[in-house]
Scaffold this motif. Structure first.
Motif, PDB file in Angstrom:
ATOM      1  N   UNK A  55       0.819  -1.215   0.000  1.00 55.02           N
ATOM      2  CA  UNK A  55       0.000   0.000   0.000  1.00 55.02           C
ATOM      3  C   UNK A  55       0.851   1.264   0.000  1.00 55.02           C
ATOM      4  N   UNK A  56       2.045   1.207   0.577  1.00 50.97           N
ATOM      5  CA  UNK A  56       2.918   2.383   0.607  1.00 50.97           C
ATOM      6  C   UNK A  56       3.327   2.776  -0.811  1.00 50.97           C
ATOM      7  N   UNK A  57       3.442   1.818  -1.708  1.00 52.81           N
ATOM      8  CA  UNK A  57       3.804   2.117  -3.099  1.00 52.81           C
ATOM      9  C   UNK A  57       2.728   2.943  -3.783  1.00 52.81           C
ATOM     10  N   UNK A  58       1.496   2.861  -3.301  1.00 49.29           N
ATOM     11  CA  UNK A  58       0.405   3.638  -3.899  1.00 49.29           C
ATOM     12  C   UNK A  58       0.624   5.127  -3.732  1.00 49.29           C
ATOM     13  N   UNK A  59       1.379   5.525  -2.728  1.00 42.12           N
ATOM     14  CA  UNK A  59       1.587   6.950  -2.503  1.00 42.12           C
ATOM     15  C   UNK A  59       2.406   7.594  -3.621  1.00 42.12           C
ATOM     16  N   UNK A  60       3.041   6.802  -4.461  1.00 43.93           N
ATOM     17  CA  UNK A  60       3.747   7.353  -5.616  1.00 43.93           C
ATOM     18  C   UNK A  60       2.778   7.891  -6.666  1.00 43.93           C
ATOM     19  N   UNK A  61       1.493   7.552  -6.545  1.00 45.05           N
ATOM     20  CA  UNK A  61       0.502   7.898  -7.567  1.00 45.05           C
ATOM     21  C   UNK A  61      -0.695   8.666  -7.017  1.00 45.05           C
ATOM     22  N   UNK A  62      -0.656   9.087  -5.751  1.00 39.31           N
ATOM     23  CA  UNK A  62      -1.805   9.747  -5.135  1.00 39.31           C
ATOM     24  C   UNK A  62      -1.829  11.236  -5.446  1.00 39.31           C
ATOM     25  N   UNK A  76       9.136   8.644   3.269  1.00 42.84           N
ATOM     26  CA  UNK A  76       8.008   7.942   3.863  1.00 42.84           C
ATOM     27  C   UNK A  76       6.731   8.291   3.115  1.00 42.84           C
ATOM     28  N   UNK A  77       5.698   7.448   3.213  1.00 39.71           N
ATOM     29  CA  UNK A  77       4.458   7.710   2.481  1.00 39.71           C
ATOM     30  C   UNK A  77       3.880   9.108   2.709  1.00 39.71           C
ATOM     31  N   UNK A  78       3.839   9.580   3.942  1.00 38.04           N
ATOM     32  CA  UNK A  78       3.316  10.917   4.214  1.00 38.04           C
ATOM     33  C   UNK A  78       4.157  12.013   3.574  1.00 38.04           C
ATOM     34  N   UNK A  79       5.476  11.808   3.557  1.00 39.57           N
ATOM     35  CA  UNK A  79       6.367  12.778   2.924  1.00 39.57           C
ATOM     36  C   UNK A  79       6.133  12.827   1.420  1.00 39.57           C
ATOM     37  N   UNK A  80       5.920  11.651   0.816  1.00 38.80           N
ATOM     38  CA  UNK A  80       5.657  11.610  -0.627  1.00 38.80           C
ATOM     39  C   UNK A  80       4.384  12.383  -0.964  1.00 38.80           C
ATOM     40  N   UNK A  81       3.333  12.133  -0.192  1.00 34.86           N
ATOM     41  CA  UNK A  81       2.069  12.805  -0.471  1.00 34.86           C
ATOM     42  C   UNK A  81       2.225  14.320  -0.310  1.00 34.86           C
ATOM     43  N   UNK A  82       2.973  14.752   0.698  1.00 30.47           N
ATOM     44  CA  UNK A  82       3.224  16.187   0.882  1.00 30.47           C
ATOM     45  C   UNK A  82       3.990  16.757  -0.308  1.00 30.47           C
ATOM     46  N   UNK A  83       4.925  15.997  -0.850  1.00 28.30           N
ATOM     47  CA  UNK A  83       5.685  16.453  -2.022  1.00 28.30           C
ATOM     48  C   UNK A  83       4.795  16.520  -3.256  1.00 28.30           C
TER      49      UNK A  83
END
Length: 148
Positions: free
Chosen positions: A32-39, A77-84
């Motif tokens: 599921x963490x890999x999904x954050x690359x596409x959110x 981290x997933x939260x950092x990716x989404x913030x970016x």
């Protein structure tokens, strides 16, 4: 009570409904963490549900990865990716040899503001057509395998 049969056809098994992702509690090594690359950035809004425009953003991320070999905001981290996704612009695609019109299409697919984002998948298909060899559009399906 019936037990799950892995050999039963998928259409005959009940589908598992997707659950909302809790970004803060995701294990960085989980699928599921890999999904954050596409959110899309709007997933930072509590209760945001997927829609056509979040799908366009995800498709833009997939194109970006196909063209560069890496997701648009790799690492962290997933939260950092989404913030970016919400705050940082994507890196230009032209240094990767991507023609400007294609780079511009990906940029509009990944616009931070959903109102600026490409609004319909059909428009994406139209804008991609100049990059596809017309002979490849009319492919003949291969014959089925004799074991089928």
């Amino acid at each position: 009570m019936r037990h799950a049969d892995p050999y039963r056809p998928a259409a005959d098994r009940p589908a598992r409904l997707p659950a909302p992702l809790n970004i803060a509690q995701l294990d960085p090594s989980s699928p599921d963490a890999a999904k954050t690359d596409y959110l899309a950035p709007e997933f930072l809004q509590p209760g945001k549900q997927a829609d056509d425009l979040t799908d366009v953003y995800a498709l833009g991320c997939a194109f970006y990865q196909l063209l560069t070999g890496q997701p648009p905001f790799a690492g962290g981290l997933p939260g950092q990716k989404l913030a970016r996704h919400a705050a940082e612009p994507i890196q230009p695609l032209e240094p990767y040899g991507v023609p400007f019109p294609l780079a511009q299409l990906v940029a509009f697919m990944m616009a931070k503001n959903p109102k600026v984002r490409t609004q319909q998948a059909g428009l994406i298909a139209e804008q991609l057509s100049p990059f596809i060899d017309p002979a490849r559009l009319q492919s003949t399906p291969s014959a089925p395998s004799p074991t089928l």
